[in-house]
Scaffold this motif. Structure first.
Motif, PDB file in Angstrom:
ATOM      1  N   LEU A  71       0.834  -1.197   0.000  1.00 27.52           N
ATOM      2  CA  LEU A  71       0.000   0.000   0.000  1.00 27.52           C
ATOM      3  C   LEU A  71       0.871   1.250   0.000  1.00 27.52           C
ATOM      4  O   LEU A  71       0.614   2.211  -0.732  1.00 27.52           O
ATOM      5  N   GLY A  72       1.910   1.221   0.828  1.00 25.43           N
ATOM      6  CA  GLY A  72       2.807   2.368   0.888  1.00 25.43           C
ATOM      7  C   GLY A  72       3.536   2.568  -0.429  1.00 25.43           C
ATOM      8  O   GLY A  72       3.734   3.699  -0.871  1.00 25.43           O
ATOM      9  N   ALA A  73       3.909   1.452  -1.057  1.00 26.18           N
ATOM     10  CA  ALA A  73       4.620   1.561  -2.332  1.00 26.18           C
ATOM     11  C   ALA A  73       3.733   2.242  -3.373  1.00 26.18           C
ATOM     12  O   ALA A  73       4.166   3.148  -4.079  1.00 26.18           O
ATOM     13  N   TYR A  74       2.496   1.785  -3.462  1.00 26.16           N
ATOM     14  CA  TYR A  74       1.599   2.408  -4.434  1.00 26.16           C
ATOM     15  C   TYR A  74       1.273   3.841  -4.045  1.00 26.16           C
ATOM     16  O   TYR A  74       1.214   4.735  -4.884  1.00 26.16           O
ATOM     17  N   GLY A  75       1.058   4.063  -2.737  1.00 22.50           N
ATOM     18  CA  GLY A  75       0.774   5.426  -2.282  1.00 22.50           C
ATOM     19  C   GLY A  75       1.890   6.372  -2.664  1.00 22.50           C
ATOM     20  O   GLY A  75       1.667   7.467  -3.170  1.00 22.50           O
ATOM     21  N   GLY A  76       3.117   5.912  -2.430  1.00 26.62           N
ATOM     22  CA  GLY A  76       4.276   6.742  -2.765  1.00 26.62           C
ATOM     23  C   GLY A  76       4.400   6.939  -4.263  1.00 26.62           C
ATOM     24  O   GLY A  76       4.611   8.064  -4.735  1.00 26.62           O
ATOM     25  N   ALA A  77       4.234   5.849  -5.025  1.00 24.01           N
ATOM     26  CA  ALA A  77       4.395   5.941  -6.481  1.00 24.01           C
ATOM     27  C   ALA A  77       3.373   6.899  -7.078  1.00 24.01           C
ATOM     28  O   ALA A  77       3.694   7.732  -7.928  1.00 24.01           O
ATOM     29  N   LEU A  78       2.137   6.805  -6.600  1.00 27.75           N
ATOM     30  CA  LEU A  78       1.101   7.663  -7.154  1.00 27.75           C
ATOM     31  C   LEU A  78       1.386   9.129  -6.854  1.00 27.75           C
ATOM     32  O   LEU A  78       1.248   9.989  -7.706  1.00 27.75           O
ATOM     33  N   PHE A  79       1.812   9.398  -5.621  1.00 25.33           N
ATOM     34  CA  PHE A  79       2.114  10.782  -5.272  1.00 25.33           C
ATOM     35  C   PHE A  79       3.226  11.333  -6.135  1.00 25.33           C
ATOM     36  O   PHE A  79       3.210  12.498  -6.535  1.00 25.33           O
ATOM     37  N   LEU A  80       4.218  10.497  -6.419  1.00 25.50           N
ATOM     38  CA  LEU A  80       5.307  10.948  -7.271  1.00 25.50           C
ATOM     39  C   LEU A  80       4.812  11.232  -8.683  1.00 25.50           C
ATOM     40  O   LEU A  80       5.186  12.242  -9.286  1.00 25.50           O
TER      41      LEU A  80
END
Lengths: 322, 291, 392
Positions: A71-80
């Protein structure tokens, strides 16, 4: 309970400080490849400590904690990809994981022992499925590649992961020594008895769960910045679960140093094997798991102390601080 | 929508029932182990894959038809399971369930990776029994029909064994109350070994059937074990007939969802059901999940 | 006790800093690559690797590059993008290779090329074709294959010429199959054909029965699959089981490999597919390459093997043109190169996308893979329509 001051004076605190200093200076000496290796060690340590918090200290052994990493990986990727600065992306990763962990925790923590473990396993898979099917958000099976221009330098990534690993360890150490930690251990040993003595088990469990989700969430975002690529398979990978479990159980569940030692050893093994013999690495983890369950329930750190038969989740006596 | 024609619905139903029979065979075995020893055997799917790879090897190396391999593999796996119980599972039987869960998890990881080392991650299958035959103009896949019927036969066979034979009754006695059974003179340890052997044999048989229907690789186990959990939890842990019905139900649900929504959603159903049941109605499962 | 603990912790960290020896390829020029040796793309990855290896042998037989011997360093990326990315990171920063060849498959290449871009290291892609790869503004990825969007163009033209209208389109949910699908959809629109059924499936999906039953209700004229090898084989097998019939069955990748015919036997007959190279093409170098390949590996080379070989040749030409291994010179050379390798023409546009390579179509006829389109290179006339299951 030893005071904070007396713990600071203890030799393990000095050892910890020495390691942190060495890690901070490492980039001056080592090339990019070894820096990235250390970065991954820090990620492993943070994940191990997070798992330690919910599974080692609270006794709710999770077989699916990589879900929060994903979840954190996707959250971070999307924000980037949406143009936010990288440190905000890390924060976002942590927040996404923490927010989702709240309702999930309330629901799953009603289950005991192996059922909780299996439910978490299922949740990890559901995470992967959602990431695959919610194509509009996550680009589905193709995953998200991040343009190098969006990412911070290796140095920044290195220090961020070091800081997070340090933070996770300090958090666990602090909890270990205070009343919250005591209540968690009480829950681990006998939840009903703890209830009867007045411990608010639900609140405690949920707090521990959310904390244990927040850390992997942040680390997932850091990881994505490092690999510049994420897809459902790598975000919610089973191997990460196995590694988290073995690192902590092998190192010493419920302790502060256990996850660090376990993470270091497993990561070194991985480094030697992953490129040429990935299956051997994983098989070895399985063997270590068996060894721990059958012969060494207290993990490696228990070799350094008298009671090596202490089981991580069914401890008999109050353990001494490391 | 043309999907709602009776012909099509019937095809989906039959396909689902046949697949479900296979799941039932697998889940009943897992359930048996749980019932008798309160152990959640995470190696169950890998035992199935041993059967599948066994069938593959015997076919590609010696040209042996899977239906014949069945007679070779099943007894071998029974013995293997029997001794596996002796060597490993017995050590964690008396301990909290989490220990056996972790131990079997460890063994399953070892098995998967040994499988990867030997066979690599390429998809394998056994291309016999191809094509289909038609009943009343409705095509029925030949491999699935054969696999499904054999699975049903085996499951019913085990059921009859448990109900009608003395040994079967001993097994049921142990699963109901091990201590009392022991007092009655039943060698509980021996029964446990027998149970694990039987369940391994069932899993391996399911694996042989699997090899003619689907493509598989050493990592296929994770999907199947989750399906088993979903089945058992829905059907009631320890309840043999419940697992049978649960397996068939899952097969049918997957088939229909796969057609009415999409293949990927069909594949997701087991996980969705598992998590939904665990999270939303854990108490609805005879209170076992909260023990 | 505490001291022992301290010691063990410190020791483990010390070990971290005293690490593995570096392989020394001191004098050789090292070409690095990650190859799909296991996993879903394994067969195609292996073919590609064999192509690389033949090129390495050949170039060394001719005296090497810049007077030095060429060596290949490769790892298995398990058909996984994340593994591929890590491996290229290792090849670049740890093994310190001199040249890079890309992995097989567009999704692994998406991740791997990002790593190459990060280090500003030009990479010749030998096994990727999705346009997406070249729409990210990168400067270091050079394609060899025809773009995926064009894979099915000739087959669709052929279908149109036979008056077919209804298309059933299925594809895996990763980069390359999606690119094929988008190409099919836009070409179909152009030709006035309808996509009556469309569904994406997962990388690990092997059971298409429900999908096939649903497809039957739409009565498609032709079925097109954006697939790799295992899924195309599984689909055809299950299509037979469920008596799915269409006048044309066409798949990506799968039919171009000998395994397609081996696994399906006579059931493969009639299935069409895309290709970029067949050993029957009448271009200089093709016959020699095919004969050498067959002698060494036991079967005719498909386009994946030829692609591997061609990638090596492109690198060779680029290095010769640049006169050195300097990355900037190499990059400039690759952008400006317009050459013909055994694989075909190589010419890229300003983003590194391949614009000169031709594609073709194959079909399995009587147990053999034949080139059927375009007519000027065909070794057999297309067999149309697909023979029904109960007539075989």
């Amino acid at each position: 309970m030893p005071s904070v001051a007396s713990r600071l004076r203890s030799s393990s605190a000095w050892a910890g400080a020495a390691l942190v200093a060495a890690s901070a200076l490492a980039p001056l000496v080592f090339n990019e490849y070894y820096q990235s290796f250390l970065l991954q060690v820090f990620i492993a340590i943070a994940l191990a400590q997070a798992w330690n918090l919910i599974s080692g200290m609270t006794g709710y052994v999770s077989f699916g904690h990589s879900a929060f990493f994903g979840l954190g990986a996707y959250g971070g990727a999307l924000f980037l990809t949406w143009g936010f600065p990288w440190w905000l992306a890390v924060f976002h990763g942590a927040v996404v994981a923490a927010i989702l962990s709240l309702p999930l925790g309330v629901l799953t923590l009603r289950l005991r022992g192996p059922y909780f473990a299996i439910a978490m396993l299922g949740l990890n898979e559901i995470g992967r499925i959602v990431a695959t099917l919610w194509v509009d958000l996550t680009n589905g099976g193709s995953g998200i590649t991040l343009s190098p221009s969006l990412l911070p330098s290796l140095g920044m990534q290195y220090f961020t992961s070091l800081a997070l690993a340090l933070g996770a360890t300090l958090l666990v150490a602090w909890i270990h020594g205070n009343r919250f930690g005591l209540e968690l251990r009480a829950i681990r040993e006998d939840e009903e008895a703890a209830e009867m003595v007045g411990v608010n088990t639900t609140l405690n469990k949920v707090i521990a769960f959310v904390l244990s989700a927040l850390i992997p969430g942040a680390m997932g975002a850091v990881y994505v910045m490092y690999t510049s690529f994420i897809n459902p398979g790598s975000a919610f990978a089973h191997t990460r679960n196995v590694e988290m479990i073995v690192m902590v159980l092998f190192g010493g569940s419920g302790t502060v140093w256990g996850p660090i030692v376990g993470a270091a050893i497993i990561m070194i093994l991985r480094e030697m094997l992953w490129a040429e013999f990935p299956e051997v690495h994983l098989a070895l983890l399985g063997v270590l798991l068996l060894v721990v369950v059958l012969y060494l329930p207290g993990g490696i750190v228990s070799l350094a102390r008298r009671d090596r038969r202490r089981r991580p989740d069914v401890a008999k006596a109050e353990e001494t601080p490391p | 929508m043309e999907l709602l024609e009776p012909d099509i619905l019937l095809q989906l139903l039959i396909g689902g029932l046949l697949a479900g029979a296979l799941y039932a065979l697998l889940a009943c075995g897992l359930n048996l182990i749980f019932g008798v020893m309160r152990v959640i055997n995470l190696t169950h799917a890998e035992l199935m894959l041993i059967g599948a790879f066994g069938s593959y090897v015997l076919y590609t190396a010696f040209g042996i038809h899977p239906l014949i391999s069945l007679f070779l593999i099943v007894p071998v796996m029974f013995v293997a399971g029997y001794y596996f119980q002796l060597v490993l599972v017995e050590r964690v039987v008396e301990r909290p369930m989490l220990d056996s869960l972790l131990a079997t998890y460890g063994v399953s990881i070892i098995l998967v990776n040994i499988g990867l080392l030997i066979f690599t991650a390429d998809f394998k299958s056994v291309p016999v029994l191809q094509g289909s035959f038609a009943i009343d103009d409705i095509p029925i896949s030949e491999p699935r029909a054969v696999a499904g019927l054999i699975s049903v036969a085996l499951t019913v066979g085990v059921y009859l064994f448990l109900e009608r034979t003395r040994l079967g009754k001993a097994v049921r006695a142990v699963s109901e109350h091990a201590q009392v059974a022991s007092i009655c003179g039943i060698d509980v340890r021996r029964i446990r070994m027998l149970t694990f052997g039987l369940a391994s044999a069932m899993a391996a048989a399911a694996g042989v059937m699997l090899s003619v229907i689907y493509s598989f690789w050493p990592g296929s186990g994770i999907d199947f074990i989750q399906k088993c959990f979903a089945i058992i939890i829905i059907g009631g842990m320890g309840n043999f007939v419940g697992a049978l019905y649960g397996g068939i139900l899952l097969g049918v649900v997957e088939s229909f969802v796969g057609a009415f929504v999409s293949t990927q959603w069909g594949e997701a159903m087991a996980y969705v059901l598992l998590v939904a049941v665990l999270l939303i109605r854990p108490t609805g499962l005879k209170g076992v999940a909260r023990a | 006790m505490k001291n022992r603990l301290l010691l063990s912790a410190l020791l483990s960290f010390l070990i971290t800093f005293i690490v593995a020896p570096v392989a020394s390829f001191a004098q050789d020029i090292v070409v690095g690559a990650s190859v799909a040796l296991t996993g879903k793309y394994a067969r195609t990855g292996q073919e590609q690797l064999q192509g690389f290896q033949m090129w390495v042998d050949d170039v060394n037989a001719r005296g090497g590059l810049l007077g030095r011997k060429v060596a290949l360093k490769y790892y298995d990326d398990e058909s996984k993008p994340e593994t591929g990315a890590k491996l290229y990171e290792k090849l670049i920063t740890d093994d310190k290779v001199d040249l890079l060849i890309g992995p097989y498959s567009s999704d692994v290449t998406m991740a791997a090329s990002t790593v190459a871009e990060k280090y500003n290291f030009p990479m010749v892609s030998s096994g990727a074709s999705a346009t997406q790869i070249w729409e990210r503004g990168y400067k270091n990825i050079f394609g060899l294959y025809t773009l995926a969007e064009n894979y099915m163009v000739q087959i669709l033209d052929f279908a149109k010429s036979k008056g077919l209208k209804k298309i059933a389109l299925i594809y895996e949910n990763t980069e390359f199959p999606r690119a094929i699908a988008s190409g099919v959809k836009s070409k179909a629109k152009q030709l006035g054909m309808n996509v009556v059924f469309e569904e994406e499936y997962g990388k690990a999906s092997t059971d298409f029965s429900s999908m096939i039953i649903k497809m039957k209700t739409k009565k498609p004229d032709m079925v097109i699959g954006g697939s790799y090898l295992p899924d195309s084989v599984a689909f055809m097998r299950q299509a037979k089981e469920n008596r799915l019939y269409a006048k044309i069955f066409a798949f990506a990748v799968g039919p171009a490999l000998p395994d397609f015919g081996k696994n399906l036997g006579l059931d493969a007959d009639g299935v069409m597919g895309n290709t970029m190279f067949e050993s029957t093409l009448k271009r200089p170098g093709v016959k020699e390459f095919a004969e050498k390949y067959k002698a060494k590996y036991g079967h005719e080379p498909g386009y994946h093997a030829a692609g591997g070989y061609g990638a090596g040749q492109v690198l060779e030409d680029a290095v010769k043109k640049a006169g050195s291994l300097d990355r900037d010179k190499l990059r400039a050379a690759l952008f400006s190169l317009d050459t013909t390798t055994t694989f075909g023409r190589f010419k890229v546009d300003a983003t590194g996308r391949q614009i000169g390579k031709r594609g073709y179509a194959v079909q399995w006829i009587n147990g053999n893979r034949e080139l059927i389109l375009p007519a000027d290179v065909a070794t057999a006339k297309p067999v149309y329509p697909f023979k029904d299951w109960n007539k075989r």
